[in-house]
Scaffold this motif. Structure first.
Motif, PDB file in Angstrom:
ATOM      1  N   UNK A  80       0.838  -1.199   0.000  1.00 59.95           N
ATOM      2  CA  UNK A  80       0.000   0.000   0.000  1.00 59.95           C
ATOM      3  C   UNK A  80       0.874   1.250   0.000  1.00 59.95           C
ATOM      4  N   UNK A  81       0.248   2.381  -0.262  1.00 53.25           N
ATOM      5  CA  UNK A  81       0.987   3.643  -0.387  1.00 53.25           C
ATOM      6  C   UNK A  81       1.469   4.171   0.962  1.00 53.25           C
ATOM      7  N   UNK A  82       0.770   3.841   2.061  1.00 55.77           N
ATOM      8  CA  UNK A  82       1.221   4.285   3.382  1.00 55.77           C
ATOM      9  C   UNK A  82       2.588   3.696   3.711  1.00 55.77           C
ATOM     10  N   UNK A  83       2.728   2.385   3.475  1.00 56.05           N
ATOM     11  CA  UNK A  83       4.019   1.730   3.708  1.00 56.05           C
ATOM     12  C   UNK A  83       5.076   2.285   2.768  1.00 56.05           C
ATOM     13  N   UNK A  84       4.662   2.580   1.540  1.00 59.54           N
ATOM     14  CA  UNK A  84       5.597   3.131   0.548  1.00 59.54           C
ATOM     15  C   UNK A  84       6.186   4.457   1.024  1.00 59.54           C
ATOM     16  N   UNK A  85       5.330   5.350   1.548  1.00 62.28           N
ATOM     17  CA  UNK A  85       5.788   6.664   2.002  1.00 62.28           C
ATOM     18  C   UNK A  85       6.709   6.544   3.219  1.00 62.28           C
ATOM     19  N   UNK A  86       6.350   5.657   4.144  1.00 59.13           N
ATOM     20  CA  UNK A  86       7.206   5.450   5.319  1.00 59.13           C
ATOM     21  C   UNK A  86       8.551   4.857   4.910  1.00 59.13           C
ATOM     22  N   UNK A  87       8.523   3.964   3.921  1.00 59.75           N
ATOM     23  CA  UNK A  87       9.763   3.333   3.455  1.00 59.75           C
ATOM     24  C   UNK A  87      10.683   4.362   2.799  1.00 59.75           C
TER      25      UNK A  87
END
Length: 615
Positions: A80-87
């Motif tokens: 998902x995009x939330x994990x992408x941004x945190x990564x």
């Protein structure tokens, strides 16, 4: 025998069906939110970088679907995009400024499909979301640099000819004034300069002074070259963002249009595209003390630079050569298998380098990389202001008198040589670029456009399927099978063509093709009905229906194809997208409506005694 296909035609049809479904299949898998890591300048993405990224994700407890090297870049995929941004935040913190960590969307195509070069269709900005930039080239700066080079060439040429001058200065844009020592020298200088004037400049004599004015043709040539060169460099920079199908094209006389579908990190895109770079070659100043220069006592004819690792380098102000004369740069190895970069200059650059190095063999030469980066401020005209950043990327010893071709040695690794070659090819910008317009299309809007386009396609498809099944019965069902194959083939071919991009008007072209594709079957089926009403036998009626309708179908589709080609030739952007899908749809619809349906009809009715047709 009537209505019997040879085996090879059935095999061809089976091959086309498999081909269509195989290359259309990747579009079913969608895309993964991902971060893409690439090296900036001489930084290398290798296994150690891979380990750092994995450790950073593990430390922040971020689950990745995969972290691997793909097409020379490090790509980490997420659910998902939330994990992408945190990564992205976690990896940027670990890797620092030496690496680009960009947000992107990566196709989730399975490995077995990628093995046959099957991938999803490239979606345009209106479908996938992304960023749109309109960039303006500073043509005044391009002309200023051309005049500076002109003054340098004048000084060198006049010295070589033994013509003494008291001054060379710029008096206005496009005008350089040369003041000679006496009348006799002025006469000789005028004769000498007249030989090289050609279409580049005009001469105006005033006593012992000569004013050289760039011609309109030369000014236009400088502007055209600056624009085309910057377009090439922008394309190279877009590659760093990993955009699947970017649009980089000229707009007007000084602007460049850039569209980056799928790019979510607009700040990173602006940073890469907005920075303006060029190259300069200087002799290193070995006659003055470096320590004094570091303490603030820089000699008048020198300038103090810093290398990428922070070491100070004292170089002469005189520019031996600028990067706009570089035609090519390729990495390779010397006779001892040590990495090197082979440089190729244009003819003018070769002459300049030859003159500059003939008396400087054994001396060090510095390659200076110059960037103009936005400051965030604006001038009185409202245009963004730029700051100049200069770094020495290489110091090499001149081994021999250099000409059009020479090499840079003393490079640590082959990867560094490769990156330096890319930098040299991409660094020869003639003028700064400023972003004058920026638009962002969000992924949600793109998804909505896709949904609306797919709904129109599905509703139109269902309506045609129902009509054909009711009105033409069994023959209508065969036409519906061909209609489905037609859509699959369009998607498969669009996915296979490297430069094809699907836009919202492109979806309109597919919808139009769906309606047009059954038009051929309607003509064929109505001809068969006419033959049956005239008392023709069933086998003969089928044969005549297909044969007699072919010329009408061909005429109609050829005229539509001509229209599509004209739209593609004179149109731009969305119009071209519509023309591409329309042209592909015309070809596939003719194949499926004529060859595909007849193969099925022949298989069902061919060579048999039939009492009645379900048509």
């Amino acid at each position: 025998m009537l209505n019997k296909y040879p085996l090879w035609k059935y095999l061809m049809l089976i091959f086309v069906i498999i081909f269509g479904f195989l290359y259309a299949a990747p579009n079913l898998y969608g895309e993964d939110p991902a971060i893409q890591v690439s090296g900036v300048h001489s930084a290398v993405v290798d296994n150690s970088t891979l380990d750092k990224v994995r450790s950073a994700l593990k430390e922040d407890k971020l689950d990745a679907k995969s972290v691997a090297m793909e097409n020379g870049l490090l790509l980490a995929r997420f659910k998902d995009t939330d994990t992408q941004l945190k990564a992205q935040e976690a990896v940027t913190k670990v890797l620092g400024d030496d690496y680009s960590v960009a947000l992107n969307l990566a196709p989730a195509t399975p490995g077995w499909l990628r093995a046959v070069d099957a991938g999803p269709m490239k979606l345009g900005l209106d479908l996938r979301g992304g960023v749109h930039f309109l960039m303006e080239v500073d043509m005044n700066e391009a002309l200023n640099k051309a005049e500076e080079q002109m003054q340098q060439d004048l000084r060198s040429n006049l010295r070589e000819e033994g013509l003494r001058y008291s001054g060379i200065r710029r008096v206005a844009q496009g005008k350089v004034k040369v003041t000679l020592r006496d009348t006799d020298t002025a006469n000789k200088a005028e004769a000498f300069l007249q030989k090289g004037a050609a279409n580049e400049y005009t001469l105006e004599r005033d006593g012992d002074s000569i004013t050289m004015t760039l011609t309109e043709a030369r000014i236009k040539e400088i502007r055209e070259y600056a624009l085309s060169q910057n377009i090439t460099i922008i394309r190279n920079r877009v590659n760093e963002l990993g955009v699947a199908e970017p649009l980089v094209q000229r707009q007007g006389t000084s602007r460049i249009l850039v569209e980056l579908p799928g790019v979510q990190d607009t700040a990173r895109a602006k940073e890469i595209l907005g920075a303006t770079a060029t190259l300069e070659f200087h002799l290193v100043d070995t006659q003055h003390d470096l320590g004094d220069a570091i303490n603030g006592h820089v000699p008048a004819g020198s300038v103090l630079y810093k290398s990428r690792d922070g070491r100070p380098v004292l170089a002469q102000k005189h520019i031996m050569l600028t990067g706009d004369h570089i035609q090519d740069a390729q990495s390779g190895f010397d006779e001892y298998q040590r990495p090197q970069v082979n440089i190729k200059l244009d003819s003018q650059g070769g002459d300049m380098m030859s003159r500059a190095t003939k008396d400087n063999i054994g001396k060090p030469m510095a390659t200076v990389f110059i960037e103009y980066k936005p400051t965030g401020d604006k001038d009185e005209n409202g245009k963004p202001m730029l700051k100049k950043v200069e770094q020495v990327i290489q110091v090499a010893t001149i081994q021999a008198r250099l000409g059009r071709s020479f090499r840079i040695t003393g490079i640590n690794t082959p990867q560094e040589a490769h990156n330096l070659a890319l930098l040299l090819r991409a660094g020869a910008l003639l003028a700064p670029i400023q972003i004058v317009e920026e638009r962002t299309v969000g992924p949600s809007l793109g998804a909505q456009n896709i949904q609306d386009g797919m709904n129109s396609l599905i509703y139109g498809f269902i309506a045609i399927v129902i009509f054909m099944a009711i009105y033409y019965r069994a023959f209508g069902l065969v036409a519906n099978m061909a209609l489905l194959l037609n859509v699959v083939l369009i998607v498969g071919i669009m996915s296979l063509i490297p430069g094809a991009t699907l836009t919202l008007p492109g979806i309109a072209g597919i919808v139009l093709t769906v309606g047009m594709s059954v038009d051929a079957n309607v003509l064929i089926f109505e001809r068969i009905r006419e033959e049956l009403r005239a008392g023709t036998g069933i086998q003969k009626a089928i044969h005549n229906g297909y044969d007699n309708a072919f010329s009408t179908i061909a005429d109609a589709n050829i005229t539509t194809m001509i229209t599509a080609l004209i739209l593609f030739g004179v149109g731009s952007g969305p119009v071209k997208g519509f023309a591409v899908t329309l042209a592909i749809g015309i070809l596939t619809s003719m194949f499926t409506a004529i060859v595909g349906t007849r193969a099925v009809i022949n298989l069902i009715y061919g060579g048999r005694r039939v009492e009645k047709l379900s048509i």
